[in-house]
Design an enzyme around this catalytic site. Structure first.
Site, PDB file in Angstrom:
ATOM      1  N   CYS A 150     -30.180  17.427  69.965  1.00 39.21           N
ATOM      2  CA  CYS A 150     -30.125  16.582  68.769  1.00 39.21           C
ATOM      3  C   CYS A 150     -28.920  15.635  68.808  1.00 39.21           C
ATOM      4  O   CYS A 150     -29.069  14.416  68.662  1.00 39.21           O
ATOM      5  CB  CYS A 150     -30.117  17.441  67.514  1.00 39.21           C
TER       6      CYS A 150
HETATM    7  N1  LIG Z   1     -32.548  23.207  65.439  1.00 38.17           N
HETATM    8  C1  LIG Z   1     -32.374  21.995  65.946  1.00 38.17           C
HETATM    9  O1  LIG Z   1     -31.943  21.053  65.239  1.00 38.17           O
HETATM   10  C2  LIG Z   1     -32.689  21.721  67.386  1.00 38.17           C
HETATM   11  C3  LIG Z   1     -32.595  20.408  67.837  1.00 38.17           C
HETATM   12  C4  LIG Z   1     -32.883  20.135  69.191  1.00 38.17           C
HETATM   13  C5  LIG Z   1     -33.216  21.166  70.042  1.00 38.17           C
HETATM   14  N2  LIG Z   1     -33.272  22.443  69.576  1.00 38.17           N
HETATM   15  C6  LIG Z   1     -33.609  23.506  70.536  1.00 38.17           C
HETATM   16  O2  LIG Z   1     -34.924  23.963  70.278  1.00 38.17           O
HETATM   17  C7  LIG Z   1     -35.007  25.358  70.546  1.00 38.17           C
HETATM   18  C8  LIG Z   1     -35.486  26.081  69.274  1.00 38.17           C
HETATM   19  O3  LIG Z   1     -34.518  25.829  68.261  1.00 38.17           O
HETATM   20  P1  LIG Z   1     -34.673  26.373  66.772  1.00 38.17           P
HETATM   21  O4  LIG Z   1     -33.580  25.746  66.009  1.00 38.17           O
HETATM   22  O5  LIG Z   1     -36.079  26.233  66.316  1.00 38.17           O
HETATM   23  O6  LIG Z   1     -34.346  27.927  67.013  1.00 38.17           O
HETATM   24  P2  LIG Z   1     -34.744  29.182  66.114  1.00 38.17           P
HETATM   25  O7  LIG Z   1     -34.951  28.712  64.712  1.00 38.17           O
HETATM   26  O8  LIG Z   1     -33.727  30.224  66.385  1.00 38.17           O
HETATM   27  O9  LIG Z   1     -36.166  29.633  66.712  1.00 38.17           O
HETATM   28  C9  LIG Z   1     -36.313  30.245  67.973  1.00 38.17           C
HETATM   29  C10 LIG Z   1     -37.761  30.642  68.172  1.00 38.17           C
HETATM   30  O10 LIG Z   1     -37.900  31.263  69.452  1.00 38.17           O
HETATM   31  C11 LIG Z   1     -38.524  32.549  69.291  1.00 38.17           C
HETATM   32  N3  LIG Z   1     -38.004  33.450  70.333  1.00 38.17           N
HETATM   33  C12 LIG Z   1     -36.724  33.804  70.585  1.00 38.17           C
HETATM   34  N4  LIG Z   1     -36.646  34.594  71.679  1.00 38.17           N
HETATM   35  C13 LIG Z   1     -37.922  34.757  72.116  1.00 38.17           C
HETATM   36  C14 LIG Z   1     -38.514  35.473  73.194  1.00 38.17           C
HETATM   37  N5  LIG Z   1     -37.791  36.189  74.038  1.00 38.17           N
HETATM   38  N6  LIG Z   1     -39.872  35.405  73.336  1.00 38.17           N
HETATM   39  C15 LIG Z   1     -40.626  34.693  72.461  1.00 38.17           C
HETATM   40  N7  LIG Z   1     -40.132  33.982  71.420  1.00 38.17           N
HETATM   41  C16 LIG Z   1     -38.791  34.022  71.262  1.00 38.17           C
HETATM   42  C17 LIG Z   1     -38.128  32.983  67.896  1.00 38.17           C
HETATM   43  O11 LIG Z   1     -39.055  33.982  67.471  1.00 38.17           O
HETATM   44  P3  LIG Z   1     -38.669  35.001  66.264  1.00 38.17           P
HETATM   45  O12 LIG Z   1     -38.613  34.159  65.009  1.00 38.17           O
HETATM   46  O13 LIG Z   1     -39.798  35.956  66.254  1.00 38.17           O
HETATM   47  O14 LIG Z   1     -37.330  35.582  66.642  1.00 38.17           O
HETATM   48  C18 LIG Z   1     -38.277  31.660  67.159  1.00 38.17           C
HETATM   49  O15 LIG Z   1     -39.661  31.404  66.924  1.00 38.17           O
HETATM   50  C19 LIG Z   1     -33.596  25.799  70.976  1.00 38.17           C
HETATM   51  O16 LIG Z   1     -33.504  25.838  72.369  1.00 38.17           O
HETATM   52  C20 LIG Z   1     -32.707  24.712  70.406  1.00 38.17           C
HETATM   53  O17 LIG Z   1     -31.509  24.541  71.127  1.00 38.17           O
HETATM   54  C21 LIG Z   1     -33.048  22.737  68.256  1.00 38.17           C
END
Ligand SMILES: NC(=O)c1ccc[n+]([C@@H]2O[C@H](COP(=O)([O-])OP(=O)(O)OC[C@H]3O[C@@H](n4cnc5c(N)ncnc54)[C@H](OP(=O)(O)O)[C@@H]3O)[C@@H](O)[C@H]2O)c1
Length: 340
Positions: A150
Site C-alpha cells: 500500500c
Molecule cells: N491491509 C492492507 O491495507 C494491505 C495492503 C496491501 C497489501 N496487503 C497484504 O495483503 C495480505 C492480506 O492482508 P490483510 O490485511 O487482508 O490481512 P488479514 O486481515 O490478517 O487477513 C489474512 C487472511 O489470510 C488468512 N490466513 C492466514 N494464514 C493462513 C494460512 N496458513 N492458510 C490459509 N489462510 C490463512 C486469514 O484467515 P483467518 O481469518 O481464518 O485467520 C485471513 O483470511 C498481506 O500479505 C498484506 O501484507 C494488505
C-alpha cells in the site's frame, strides 16, 4: 466467465476482493478459503452477504483450488503465499499475490526485512510487479503478479515522473506517510486496540519499515540508478486511507529551466484511468479516495524543492482494487471493470 478463487477471504483485503469480484460481470467466484477450523458458509462469516453468495469457506487445499479455479487471488500473510504459488503455477493457474513474497527480487533483502528465507526463488524472477501505470505491458502476459504494497503504491506513483524524467536529486527524497489502521490487517494485537489508537498519532518502524526496500527497488529501476529514500510511516486513528507527503530537491539543471511540473505529471499519466492530478492549490484529501481505486496527486513546485502530496485507499488502490485492475489487464477486460 473466469473461475476465480480467493484464499484469505476473511481478511481485510480478501473481504474487499470478494465485494469487488461479486459485481464483476466476467467473474464466477468458485472457491473461498481461509485459515478457519471448520468449513463455514461465507454468508455466516459476513452476514451482509446473505442472498448474494452461498459458497462455503474452508481451509485451502491445493487440489481443490486447482480443480475449481482459472486464477487465484492470494490475500495471505507474507511467507504463507509462497507455500501455495509453486503448486498453482505448476498446475498452469494464474496467480495474483497480495503479499510481499514475490515483490523483492533480492532474497537477501527479503530475509533481512521479513525475517525468513525465501522458499521459491524459482518463480521470483518471473513475478511481475503489479503496478499497472508502470508495468501494464508485462502484466498482460504474466502468470504471477506481485501486487504492490500500500505505501509503495502511493509513493512510487507520486515519484515516478520526477525520477524517470530525472527532475530531482534522487538522494534527497524524504517521505512522510500516514496510514489508517486497516493497513495492519485484521489480526488481533494490543497495539491496534481502539483504546490504543483512538485520539492518538505516532510514527512507527522509523527507518526500518519493510516497504522501504520495495520503494527503493522500484524507484531505482525507474531512475536507472540506485536510489535510497528516507521513509517515516505514521499510524492514523482512522480505519482506511493513506496520505503521503514527499519532499525532494530539484536537480540543478532543472532549476534554471521553466518547466511546469504539473503539466509534466499530466502528460506522464495522460492515459491512466485511476490517477488524478490536482490543481496546485488543492491538496488531496482522504475523503475523496476512500472507497475508490483512485490515487490523487498534487505537486507544489518551489524554486529549489518539489513537494508531492498523494492519497489512496490502502485496501483498494493499495491492495484489492489494484489486484482487480491487474486481473482486468491480464484478461483484456476494460481496466476499470467492477472498480467504478
Ligand atoms: N491491509 C492492507 O491495507 C494491505 C495492503 C496491501 C497489501 N496487503 C497484504 O495483503 C495480505 C492480506 O492482508 P490483510 O490485511 O487482508 O490481512 P488479514 O486481515 O490478517 O487477513 C489474512 C487472511 O489470510 C488468512 N490466513 C492466514 N494464514 C493462513 C494460512 N496458513 N492458510 C490459509 N489462510 C490463512 C486469514 O484467515 P483467518 O481469518 O481464518 O485467520 C485471513 O483470511 C498481506 O500479505 C498484506 O501484507 C494488505
Amino acid at each position: 466467465m473466469i473461475n476465480v478463487g480467493i484464499v484469505g477471504v476473511t481478511g481485510f483485503a480478501g473481504e474487499e476482493l470478494l465485494d469487488i469480484l461479486l459485481r464483476h460481470p466476467e467473474v464466477r467466484i468458485s472457491y473461498l478459503s481461509a485459515k478457519i477450523d471448520k468449513p463455514t458458509p461465507i454468508s455466516q462469516i459476513f452476514p451482509r452477504l446473505k442472498g448474494k453468495i452461498d459458497l462455503v469457506c474452508k481451509k485451502p487445499e491445493i487440489k481443490e483450488i486447482v480443480n475449481q479455479c482459472d486464477l487465484v487471488f492470494l490475500a495471505l500473510p507474507h511467507t504463507v503465499s509462497m507455500e501455495f504459488v509453486p503448486a498453482l503455477l505448476r498446475a498452469k493457474k494464474r496467480v495474483i499475490d497480495l503479499s510481499a513474497d514475490y515483490r523483492l527480487k533480492d532474497t537477501k533483502v527479503y530475509a533481512q526485512f521479513y525475517k525468513v528465507n525465501h522458499k521459491d526463488k524459482l518463480h521470483l524472477n518471473e513475478a511481475v510487479y503489479g503496478l499497472p501505470e508502470i508495468y501494464r505491458h508485462r502484466i498482460k502476459q504474466a502468470r504471477l503478479i506481485a501486487n504492490p504494497g500500500c505505501y509503495p503504491t502511493v509513493i512510487i506513483l507520486s515519484l515516478a515522473p520526477l525520477v524517470a524524467l530525472e527532475v530531482i536529486d534522487p538522494a534527497s527524497i524524504i517521505i512522510d506517510a500516514k496510514s489508517g489502521v486497516s493497513g495492519a490487517g485484521r489480526r488481533l494485537a494490543e497495539s491496534f486496540l481502539f483504546t490504543e489508537i483512538n485520539e492518538d498519532f505516532k510514527a512507527y518502524k522509523v527507518g526500518v519499515h519493510q516497504h522501504t526496500p520495495e520503494i527503493e527497488q522500484e524507484l531505482s529501476r525507474l531512475g536507472g540508478k540506485k536510489i535510497k529514500v528516507t521513509f517515516v510511516p505514521h499510524l492514523l486513528p482512522l480505519t482506511r486511507g493513506i496520505l503521503a507527503t514527499i519532499y525532494a530537491r530539484k536537480d540543478k539543471k532543472l532549476k534554471n529551466k521553466s518547466q511546469n511540473l504539473i503539466n509534466l505529471y499530466r502528460r506522464f499519466y495522460k492515459k491512466e484511468p485511476f490517477i488524478r492530478i490536482r490543481q496546485e492549490d488543492i491538496s488531496p484529501r482522504l475523503r475523496d479516495v476512500v472507497g475508490t481505486n483512485f490515487c490523487d496527486i498534487s505537486i507544489k513546485d518551489n524554486p529549489d524543492t518539489v513537494i508531492v502530496i498523494a492519497t489512496i485507499d490502502n485496501l483498494l488502490k493499495g491492495a484489492s482494487g489494484q489486484a482487480v485492475q491487474n486481473f482486468n489487464i491480464m484478461y483484456g477486460f476494460r481496466e476499470d471493470t467492477a472498480l467504478v
